[in-house]
Design an enzyme around this catalytic site. Sequence first.
Site, PDB file in Angstrom:
ATOM      1  CB  SER A  88      61.962  39.307  72.208  1.00  0.00           C
ATOM      2  OG  SER A  88      62.179  38.689  73.094  1.00  0.00           O
TER       3      SER A  88
ATOM      4  CE  LYS B 174      67.427  38.686  83.253  1.00  0.00           C
ATOM      5  NZ  LYS B 174      66.479  39.350  82.094  1.00  0.00           N
TER       6      LYS B 174
ATOM      7  N   GLY C  61      58.678  40.814  82.770  1.00  0.00           N
ATOM      8  CA  GLY C  61      59.021  42.321  83.235  1.00  0.00           C
ATOM      9  C   GLY C  61      58.926  42.744  81.432  1.00  0.00           C
TER      10      GLY C  61
ATOM     11  CG  ASP D 255      65.476  35.115  79.401  1.00  0.00           C
ATOM     12  OD1 ASP D 255      66.256  36.093  79.934  1.00  0.00           O
ATOM     13  OD2 ASP D 255      65.341  35.643  78.047  1.00  0.00           O
TER      14      ASP D 255
HETATM   15  C1  S3P Z   1      64.158  40.843  76.263  1.00  0.00           C
HETATM   16  C2  S3P Z   1      65.096  40.902  77.540  1.00  0.00           C
HETATM   17  C3  S3P Z   1      66.011  40.563  78.575  1.00  0.00           C
HETATM   18  C4  S3P Z   1      65.189  38.492  78.378  1.00  0.00           C
HETATM   19  C5  S3P Z   1      64.234  38.728  78.570  1.00  0.00           C
HETATM   20  C6  S3P Z   1      63.082  39.116  77.325  1.00  0.00           C
HETATM   21  C7  S3P Z   1      63.182  41.747  75.610  1.00  0.00           C
HETATM   22  O1  S3P Z   1      65.692  40.848  79.301  1.00  0.00           O
HETATM   23  O2  S3P Z   1      64.693  37.946  79.607  1.00  0.00           O
HETATM   24  O3  S3P Z   1      63.765  37.774  78.932  1.00  0.00           O
HETATM   25  O4  S3P Z   1      62.394  40.675  74.787  1.00  0.00           O
HETATM   26  O5  S3P Z   1      64.053  42.473  74.964  1.00  0.00           O
HETATM   27  P1  S3P Z   1      67.034  42.162  79.777  1.00  0.00           P
HETATM   28  O6  S3P Z   1      67.135  42.829  78.495  1.00  0.00           O
HETATM   29  O7  S3P Z   1      67.087  42.776  80.549  1.00  0.00           O
HETATM   30  O8  S3P Z   1      68.312  41.732  80.446  1.00  0.00           O
END
Ligand code: S3P
Length: 453
Positions: A31, A358, A103, A331
């Site tokens: 992140s 996911k 994503g 996660d």
């Molecule tokens: C993330 C937020 C999460 C997580 C992803 C990383 C991020 O997703 O599942 O692996 O870096 O903001 P969501 O915020 O959509 O749940």
Amino acid sequence: MTASLENAKPASASAATTPLAGEVVIPGDKSISHRSFILGALASGTTHIHHLLEGDDVLATGRAMAAMGAKVEQTQVGHWQVTGVGNGGLTNPESALDFGNAGTGVRLVMGAMVGAGASGHCIGDASLSKRPMGRVIDPLTQMGAVFRKPDGSDTDKLPLQLDAPARALPLAYELPVPSAQVKSAILLAGLGAPGQTIVRESHPTRDHTERMLKLFGADIESHTDANGVEIRLTGEARLTGTEIIVPGDPSSAAFPLVAALLVPQSKVTINNVMVNPHRNGLWTCLEEMGAQIERKNQREAAGETVADFTIHATSLNAIDVPAHRAPSMIDEYPILAMAAATARGTTHLTGLGELRVKESDRLSAVVAGLRANGVEVEEFDDAMKIHGCDGQVPGGGVVETHLDHRIAMSFLVLGLAAQKPITVDDTRMIATSFPAFFDLMRALNAHMEIAGS
Ligand code: S3P
């Protein structure tokens, strides 16, 4: 075999003859690595990034920011320098931005494009092209963006053409799903809007964007009360390049951590793990199940706290995992499910709706993988009940990973504690988040073999 598995690299894990032992350093947080590239590219001046996660997902974000005018350079392994474009300075990319499996990459970069007035075409791999984009399209449309599909089909999914407004509109938005990605997309778009952009979340999610925006000099405040968190960002912000030492990724640390708990007599130390309170749900669950996790040397890094963890193998007991814990371990459910499969008793996990969108439908992928390995499990719309095997997981099955790195790594960890080896049908996508996974696990004595290597 489906087309996506044509060049697949299956792998198997089997029970170790010796305990897991040793000390490892966890790669940088995914992140924070994405955000380092994005904020570095939006800032004036140069950002120096250390311990960046050089996974495929993050590198795709780096390429996207470079395609829109930032200078993104690797100075040594793990060290990068980003020279940003300054306020609103992103340019339209000449060709499509390919986010691969990521994503986080696509959703955050779309926010940054809206804030900086850059229009472009966004694409991704088969897994990413199935994931919902409506959750960011809705607020970003309210901020002035237009999303189109060349063929006029469903705009909830990639590929998408994003036409950014000349100047974003500020927005006050209540998150309909607890999602740090959606929150971050809005805040990044809000950087280019006049006045205040406000995001409210009833279930707090990871706050890395807020912390990092502060580091880069933005005017941003969070207020928490009984209704949740309200974040206010003052737009038309001037970000200035800075230095970032990326803390170790707790979501990657989860794999050696659970492996050390499950393989009898193991003792493993994992150094430099980020202990952000919005990412700690897994440890809370494991400690409730009876795990001993020692945390030492707490220190600060890039606006976050890191610590060194020592884990001793422990037999675990089943628990009920409350739904409200989901954002702090979103996660980590696949790897928690592996711990539950070895535990004594039935673990009930609730509030799992987001797992279905996911990198794969993780709820059904976990259920199918556990069943293929002799573990009894019940699946509900947004919950599962795992009937633990009290240390005697049969194993012997082949797991379909559906292009999902965390499904692959989770079942390989379970293989280390099962009676027969566990095989996963592909491991290529592990490189999206944890390219060093096999090396690191083998350094701890784990038996993992990739077919043909
Ligand atoms: C993330 C937020 C999460 C997580 C992803 C990383 C991020 O997703 O599942 O692996 O870096 O903001 P969501 O915020 O959509 O749940």
